[in-house]
Write a protein that holds these residues in place. Sequence first.
Motif, PDB file in Angstrom:
ATOM      1  N   GLU A   1      36.612  35.488   3.747  1.00  0.00           N
ATOM      2  CA  GLU A   1      36.716  34.414   4.730  1.00  0.00           C
ATOM      3  C   GLU A   1      37.520  34.847   5.957  1.00  0.00           C
ATOM      4  N   ILE A   2      38.628  35.568   5.741  1.00  0.00           N
ATOM      5  CA  ILE A   2      39.510  35.940   6.855  1.00  0.00           C
ATOM      6  C   ILE A   2      39.014  37.175   7.595  1.00  0.00           C
ATOM      7  N   PHE A   3      38.711  38.232   6.828  1.00  0.00           N
ATOM      8  CA  PHE A   3      38.449  39.529   7.441  1.00  0.00           C
ATOM      9  C   PHE A   3      36.979  39.943   7.444  1.00  0.00           C
ATOM     10  N   LYS A   4      36.121  39.148   6.812  1.00  0.00           N
ATOM     11  CA  LYS A   4      34.696  39.486   6.725  1.00  0.00           C
ATOM     12  C   LYS A   4      34.490  40.844   6.046  1.00  0.00           C
ATOM     13  N   VAL A   5      35.291  41.106   5.046  1.00  0.00           N
ATOM     14  CA  VAL A   5      35.215  42.364   4.298  1.00  0.00           C
ATOM     15  C   VAL A   5      35.269  42.046   2.812  1.00  0.00           C
ATOM     16  N   LYS A   6      34.383  42.665   2.058  1.00  0.00           N
ATOM     17  CA  LYS A   6      34.434  42.515   0.607  1.00  0.00           C
ATOM     18  C   LYS A   6      35.491  43.472   0.077  1.00  0.00           C
ATOM     19  N   MET A   7      36.384  42.981  -0.776  1.00  0.00           N
ATOM     20  CA  MET A   7      37.504  43.793  -1.242  1.00  0.00           C
ATOM     21  C   MET A   7      37.507  43.898  -2.764  1.00  0.00           C
ATOM     22  N   ASN A   8      38.019  45.014  -3.243  1.00  0.00           N
ATOM     23  CA  ASN A   8      38.257  45.207  -4.665  1.00  0.00           C
ATOM     24  C   ASN A   8      39.744  45.099  -4.931  1.00  0.00           C
ATOM     25  N   ARG A   9      40.112  44.322  -5.900  1.00  0.00           N
ATOM     26  CA  ARG A   9      41.520  44.145  -6.246  1.00  0.00           C
ATOM     27  C   ARG A   9      41.935  45.212  -7.250  1.00  0.00           C
ATOM     28  N   LEU A  10      43.024  45.922  -6.924  1.00  0.00           N
ATOM     29  CA  LEU A  10      43.518  47.001  -7.754  1.00  0.00           C
ATOM     30  C   LEU A  10      44.919  46.669  -8.253  1.00  0.00           C
TER      31      LEU A  10
ATOM     32  N   LYS B   1      41.316  32.672  13.485  1.00  0.00           N
ATOM     33  CA  LYS B   1      40.867  31.948  14.675  1.00  0.00           C
ATOM     34  C   LYS B   1      41.910  30.957  15.190  1.00  0.00           C
ATOM     35  N   GLY B   2      43.153  31.429  15.292  1.00  0.00           N
ATOM     36  CA  GLY B   2      44.209  30.615  15.870  1.00  0.00           C
ATOM     37  C   GLY B   2      44.799  29.566  14.964  1.00  0.00           C
ATOM     38  N   LYS B   3      44.407  29.557  13.713  1.00  0.00           N
ATOM     39  CA  LYS B   3      44.913  28.554  12.777  1.00  0.00           C
ATOM     40  C   LYS B   3      45.489  29.238  11.543  1.00  0.00           C
ATOM     41  N   GLY B   4      46.369  28.519  10.849  1.00  0.00           N
ATOM     42  CA  GLY B   4      46.883  29.011   9.591  1.00  0.00           C
ATOM     43  C   GLY B   4      45.820  28.858   8.515  1.00  0.00           C
ATOM     44  N   TYR B   5      45.612  29.924   7.765  1.00  0.00           N
ATOM     45  CA  TYR B   5      44.614  29.882   6.685  1.00  0.00           C
ATOM     46  C   TYR B   5      45.289  29.690   5.338  1.00  0.00           C
ATOM     47  N   LYS B   6      46.267  30.547   5.024  1.00  0.00           N
ATOM     48  CA  LYS B   6      47.015  30.415   3.775  1.00  0.00           C
ATOM     49  C   LYS B   6      48.433  30.935   3.972  1.00  0.00           C
ATOM     50  N   PHE B   7      49.353  30.407   3.157  1.00  0.00           N
ATOM     51  CA  PHE B   7      50.751  30.792   3.234  1.00  0.00           C
ATOM     52  C   PHE B   7      51.319  30.847   1.829  1.00  0.00           C
ATOM     53  N   GLY B   8      51.929  31.990   1.469  1.00  0.00           N
ATOM     54  CA  GLY B   8      52.520  32.107   0.143  1.00  0.00           C
ATOM     55  C   GLY B   8      52.724  33.564  -0.225  1.00  0.00           C
ATOM     56  N   THR B   9      52.868  33.833  -1.513  1.00  0.00           N
ATOM     57  CA  THR B   9      52.993  35.205  -1.975  1.00  0.00           C
ATOM     58  C   THR B   9      51.616  35.863  -1.930  1.00  0.00           C
ATOM     59  N   ALA B  10      51.611  37.190  -2.044  1.00  0.00           N
ATOM     60  CA  ALA B  10      50.339  37.919  -2.032  1.00  0.00           C
ATOM     61  C   ALA B  10      49.414  37.429  -3.138  1.00  0.00           C
ATOM     62  N   ASP B  11      49.957  37.217  -4.335  1.00  0.00           N
ATOM     63  CA  ASP B  11      49.131  36.748  -5.452  1.00  0.00           C
ATOM     64  C   ASP B  11      48.553  35.366  -5.187  1.00  0.00           C
ATOM     65  N   GLU B  12      49.305  34.555  -4.454  1.00  0.00           N
ATOM     66  CA  GLU B  12      48.861  33.185  -4.201  1.00  0.00           C
ATOM     67  C   GLU B  12      47.763  33.108  -3.149  1.00  0.00           C
ATOM     68  N   ILE B  13      47.797  33.996  -2.161  1.00  0.00           N
ATOM     69  CA  ILE B  13      46.862  33.822  -1.054  1.00  0.00           C
ATOM     70  C   ILE B  13      45.741  34.840  -0.991  1.00  0.00           C
ATOM     71  N   PHE B  14      45.902  35.995  -1.643  1.00  0.00           N
ATOM     72  CA  PHE B  14      44.862  37.015  -1.517  1.00  0.00           C
ATOM     73  C   PHE B  14      43.963  37.052  -2.744  1.00  0.00           C
ATOM     74  N   ASN B  15      42.714  36.816  -2.503  1.00  0.00           N
ATOM     75  CA  ASN B  15      41.675  36.984  -3.514  1.00  0.00           C
ATOM     76  C   ASN B  15      40.405  37.388  -2.781  1.00  0.00           C
ATOM     77  N   GLU B  16      39.372  37.676  -3.528  1.00  0.00           N
ATOM     78  CA  GLU B  16      38.136  38.158  -2.912  1.00  0.00           C
ATOM     79  C   GLU B  16      37.551  37.142  -1.934  1.00  0.00           C
ATOM     80  N   GLU B  17      37.631  35.876  -2.284  1.00  0.00           N
ATOM     81  CA  GLU B  17      37.088  34.827  -1.411  1.00  0.00           C
ATOM     82  C   GLU B  17      37.867  34.749  -0.099  1.00  0.00           C
ATOM     83  N   ALA B  18      39.213  34.832  -0.191  1.00  0.00           N
ATOM     84  CA  ALA B  18      40.041  34.755   1.016  1.00  0.00           C
ATOM     85  C   ALA B  18      39.787  35.947   1.926  1.00  0.00           C
ATOM     86  N   PHE B  19      39.667  37.132   1.342  1.00  0.00           N
ATOM     87  CA  PHE B  19      39.404  38.312   2.157  1.00  0.00           C
ATOM     88  C   PHE B  19      38.079  38.195   2.903  1.00  0.00           C
TER      89      PHE B  19
END
Length: 263
Positions: free
Chosen positions: A233-242, A213-231
């Motif tokens: 929050e950002i994309f409105k999609v439940k994700m499985n980490r592989l 929504k026009g703002k920065g949410y997170k910045f860093g490496t993939a491991d640092e910023i991507f988790n189930e909660e972030a997904f």
Amino acid sequence: MLKVENISFSIGGTSIINNINLEAEKGEILTIVGPNGCGKSTLLKIISRIYKPISGKVTLLNKDVHDYDTKELAKIMAILPQKKSAAGDMTVEQLVQYGRYPHTKFGNRLTPFDYQKVEEAMEDTGIIHLRKRLISTLSGGENQMAWIAMCVAQAPEIILLDEPTTYLDISYQLEVLELVKKLNKQHGLTIVMVLHDINQAIKYSDKIYAMKKGKGYKFGTADEIFNEEAFAEIFKVKMNRLYDEKDKITAYYQPERSLKNNE
């Protein structure tokens, strides 16, 4: 290399992006991700000074981008927009030659050195066999490679790519991203790009900047910023980490279901 500080931008009084801050170090690949309409492409246009922010600044090599003259900036920064156009009767070689114009003198005549750089750019991008083909006869993937070659011929230090894999089939998507990675490693090019495919962003990026929504949410490496909660929050999609054993990627995701109906 590149620093974006407190950037805000609006159109007709409507805020598009608000208080964006990020940095790209020399020689790294930074990818901007986020849902449609979050301001990713707008941010790239501000970095390339197509748009001027209402507040904040963008500095490139410790100098405000708006303090460069056009040719001076073009020697440092190349831009590959989402929408491109070239005369249908132009050959691939002629298109790539346009990358040398920031380096030309009075009359815009190419020197032997310029022609050498054009040749090297076509070789580096694997399109030397297409040099005499008309732009109008190229496939989508070949066309994209030709435009990337033009950027390489420009001999910049940083390349901005706005959704470089859009409208390409999966084989050309991967070919384009492998080429971007190769140019980054072999030439030390800094790359800032916008991607939609999260798995591709994870695989081909050193750092990721996630927007919402026009703002920065997170910045860093993939491991640092991507988790189930972030997904969620950002994309409105439940994700499985592989885990990708081949590429040793520890943050690789598969969509499970949409959460939009739960809002």
